[in-house]
Design an enzyme around this catalytic site. Structure first.
Site, PDB file in Angstrom:
ATOM      1  N   ARG A   1       1.124  -5.085  -5.570  1.00 34.32           N
ATOM      2  CA  ARG A   1       1.335  -6.349  -4.861  1.00 34.32           C
ATOM      3  C   ARG A   1       1.455  -7.402  -5.968  1.00 34.32           C
ATOM      4  NH1 ARG A   1      -0.497  -4.495   0.397  1.00 34.32           N
ATOM      5  NH2 ARG A   1      -2.257  -3.090   0.211  1.00 34.32           N
TER       6      ARG A   1
ATOM      7  N   ASP B   1       0.021   2.072   8.400  1.00 33.62           N
ATOM      8  CA  ASP B   1      -0.477   1.295   9.546  1.00 33.62           C
ATOM      9  C   ASP B   1       0.346   1.418  10.830  1.00 33.62           C
ATOM     10  OD1 ASP B   1      -2.406   0.460   7.830  1.00 33.62           O
ATOM     11  OD2 ASP B   1      -1.809  -1.637   7.750  1.00 33.62           O
TER      12      ASP B   1
ATOM     13  N   THR C   1       4.424   2.573   5.400  1.00 33.96           N
ATOM     14  CA  THR C   1       3.040   2.090   5.513  1.00 33.96           C
ATOM     15  C   THR C   1       2.301   2.990   6.485  1.00 33.96           C
ATOM     16  OG1 THR C   1       1.609   0.362   6.442  1.00 33.96           O
ATOM     17  CG2 THR C   1       3.887   0.333   7.183  1.00 33.96           C
TER      18      THR C   1
ATOM     19  N   ASP D   1       2.589  -0.583  11.866  1.00 36.57           N
ATOM     20  CA  ASP D   1       2.490  -1.906  12.493  1.00 36.57           C
ATOM     21  C   ASP D   1       3.822  -2.665  12.437  1.00 36.57           C
ATOM     22  OD1 ASP D   1       2.510  -2.197   9.754  1.00 36.57           O
ATOM     23  OD2 ASP D   1       0.905  -3.668   9.666  1.00 36.57           O
TER      24      ASP D   1
ATOM     25  N   ALA E   1     -12.462  11.331  20.710  1.00 38.21           N
ATOM     26  CA  ALA E   1     -13.571  10.367  20.540  1.00 38.21           C
ATOM     27  C   ALA E   1     -13.914   9.734  21.889  1.00 38.21           C
ATOM     28  CB  ALA E   1     -13.163   9.292  19.539  1.00 38.21           C
TER      29      ALA E   1
ATOM     30  N   GLY F   1       0.826  -1.211   0.000  1.00 38.82           N
ATOM     31  CA  GLY F   1       0.000   0.000   0.000  1.00 38.82           C
ATOM     32  C   GLY F   1       0.857   1.255   0.000  1.00 38.82           C
TER      33      GLY F   1
ATOM     34  N   ARG G   1      -5.181  -2.880   9.062  1.00 36.29           N
ATOM     35  CA  ARG G   1      -5.622  -4.251   8.817  1.00 36.29           C
ATOM     36  C   ARG G   1      -5.506  -5.129  10.060  1.00 36.29           C
ATOM     37  NH1 ARG G   1      -3.650  -6.178   3.197  1.00 36.29           N
ATOM     38  NH2 ARG G   1      -2.027  -4.742   3.824  1.00 36.29           N
TER      39      ARG G   1
ATOM     40  N   ASP H   1       5.306  -5.079   6.022  1.00 39.54           N
ATOM     41  CA  ASP H   1       5.699  -6.446   6.375  1.00 39.54           C
ATOM     42  C   ASP H   1       5.816  -7.376   5.160  1.00 39.54           C
ATOM     43  OD1 ASP H   1       2.972  -6.308   6.045  1.00 39.54           O
ATOM     44  OD2 ASP H   1       2.458  -7.481   7.819  1.00 39.54           O
TER      45      ASP H   1
HETATM   46  O1  F6P Z   1      -1.319  -1.772   4.757  1.00 34.22           O
HETATM   47  C1  F6P Z   1      -1.816  -0.549   4.396  1.00 34.22           C
HETATM   48  C2  F6P Z   1      -3.291  -0.628   4.102  1.00 34.22           C
HETATM   49  O2  F6P Z   1      -3.724   0.678   3.777  1.00 34.22           O
HETATM   50  C3  F6P Z   1      -4.149  -1.232   5.212  1.00 34.22           C
HETATM   51  O3  F6P Z   1      -4.431  -0.324   6.245  1.00 34.22           O
HETATM   52  C4  F6P Z   1      -5.372  -1.659   4.425  1.00 34.22           C
HETATM   53  O4  F6P Z   1      -6.063  -2.693   5.044  1.00 34.22           O
HETATM   54  C5  F6P Z   1      -4.783  -2.129   3.122  1.00 34.22           C
HETATM   55  O5  F6P Z   1      -3.556  -1.450   2.970  1.00 34.22           O
HETATM   56  C6  F6P Z   1      -5.667  -1.894   1.917  1.00 34.22           C
HETATM   57  O6  F6P Z   1      -5.031  -2.402   0.796  1.00 34.22           O
HETATM   58  P1  F6P Z   1      -5.511  -2.167  -0.716  1.00 34.22           P
HETATM   59  O7  F6P Z   1      -5.004  -0.834  -1.142  1.00 34.22           O
HETATM   60  O8  F6P Z   1      -4.880  -3.275  -1.477  1.00 34.22           O
HETATM   61  O9  F6P Z   1      -7.002  -2.182  -0.711  1.00 34.22           O
END
Ligand code: F6P
Length: 329
Positions: A78, A134, A132, A136, A193, A10, A178, A109
């Site tokens: 990907r 995320d 990324t 993560d 929030a 991503g 994710r 990752d």
């Molecule tokens: O890993 C980055 C991310 O944006 C996640 O937060 C999300 O679940 C995923 O990629 C979405 O991927 P795609 O762009 O393939 O829909």
């Protein structure tokens, strides 16, 4: 040395700033940089960035004014073929054919997992940069793109709060992540929030309903719930359904922010992190390192072996959840 740089998985705001840093740092000390387009997919298709002179090399000018640009000029993807053994063998042969000595993959990752698999067939050096939204990945406090994604999500929640206040409603806002609650937790804290639902904690519908009823009794008329897409109960739609069935005391609406969080001009924090890590990745290659990700821990530049980056779930920073609870009660 000829260094190949690419973005994979991503996209994330700040990837361009990282590519720029790699190019400027490497060319500055007399090395060459090949921009590989579309990640591992583009490597297998031998697709390279072509400079103004028509060569498959990145020049100082090819990264001019890049820091402020979202997305990635190298594109990202990907690749299914790269997941196969034969795909990785073919990638190694292509790297040899183009005389690429080292790689700097920018991604998450999956990207680094791929780098480890590639290294079984290729003897070049690999130093990754964490790109990324995320956040993560172990081995770095923050990943490139996270700060911007949170900024975008906070801006959205702030705007939704206006409507929530006017109509005395509850909004469930789904953010990306994710397997990780980082974006959700930081967004919830910054936007004030009332509730956050993330994969790292058990989401208890009964408990949320009791909390909402208590808040309503105390005169609260608008509620924001930030939901990580990876919450174990499912996304915001499922949670909304469950909460309504369990007697939610507010009328509700659901908003999914989705890919909106991946775009936009990178926040200064992402540009600076990307510049530091891109430059450090080049210097690490020149110092002879390989098989590691460049990161920043407590302000210091560090290298962490790839498997350590993705084999453990990155824990949330201590005290943040408790702080949110205190602020929202
Ligand atoms: O890993 C980055 C991310 O944006 C996640 O937060 C999300 O679940 C995923 O990629 C979405 O991927 P795609 O762009 O393939 O829909």
């Amino acid at each position: 040395m000829r260094i190949g740089v690419f973005c994979s998985g991503g996209d994330a705001p700040g990837m361009n700033a990282c590519v720029r840093a790699v190019v400027r740092s490497a060319l500055g000390v007399g090395h060459e940089v090949v921009g590989i387009l579309r990640g591992y997919h583009g490597l297998l298709a031998e697709e390279f960035f072509i400079n103004a002179r028509g060569e498959p090399l990145m020049s100082l000018r090819s990264v001019s004014n890049l820091s402020k640009l979202g997305g990635t000029i190298l594109h990202s993807s990907r690749s299914d073929e790269f997941r196969t053994e034969s795909g990785r063998k073919r990638s190694a042969a292509i790297l040899k054919k183009h005389k690429i000595d080292a790689l700097i993959p920018i991604g998450g990752d999956g990207t680094f997992n791929g780098a480890v698999a590639l290294a079984r067939h290729w003897d070049g050096q690999i130093i990754g940069c964490p790109g990324t939204i995320d956040n993560d990945l172990m081995g770095t406090d923050y990943t490139i793109g996270f700060a911007t994604a949170v900024e975008t999500a906070v801006e959205a929640v702030d705007k939704l709060r206006d409507t929530a206040d006017s109509h005395e409603r509850m909004f469930l806002v789904e953010v990306m992540g994710r397997h990780s609650g980082y974006i959700a937790l930081f967004t919830a804290l910054a936007a004030g929030a009332e509730v956050v639902c993330i994969p790292e904690t058990q989401t208890d519908i009964r408990e949320i309903i009791d909390h909402l009823k208590e808040l309503k009794k105390r005169g609260k008329s608008s509620i924001m719930i930030v939901v990580a897409e990876g919450d174990e109960l499912g996304g915001a739609d499922i949670l909304n359904r469950d909460l309504l069935e369990a007697g939610c005391p507010f009328p509700t609406r659901v908003v999914t922010l989705g890919h909106l969080q991946r775009g936009g001009s990178p926040a200064p924090a992402d540009r600076i992190l990307a510049s530091r890590l891109g430059d450090f990745a080049v210097r690490s290659l020149l110092a002879g390192h390989t098989g590691m990700m460049a990161g920043q821990l407590h302000g210091k530049l560090t290298l962490t072996p790839f498997p350590e980056i993705y084999s453990t779930h990155k824990p949330l920073p201590e005290g943040y959840l408790k702080l949110l609870e205190t602020m929202a009660s």
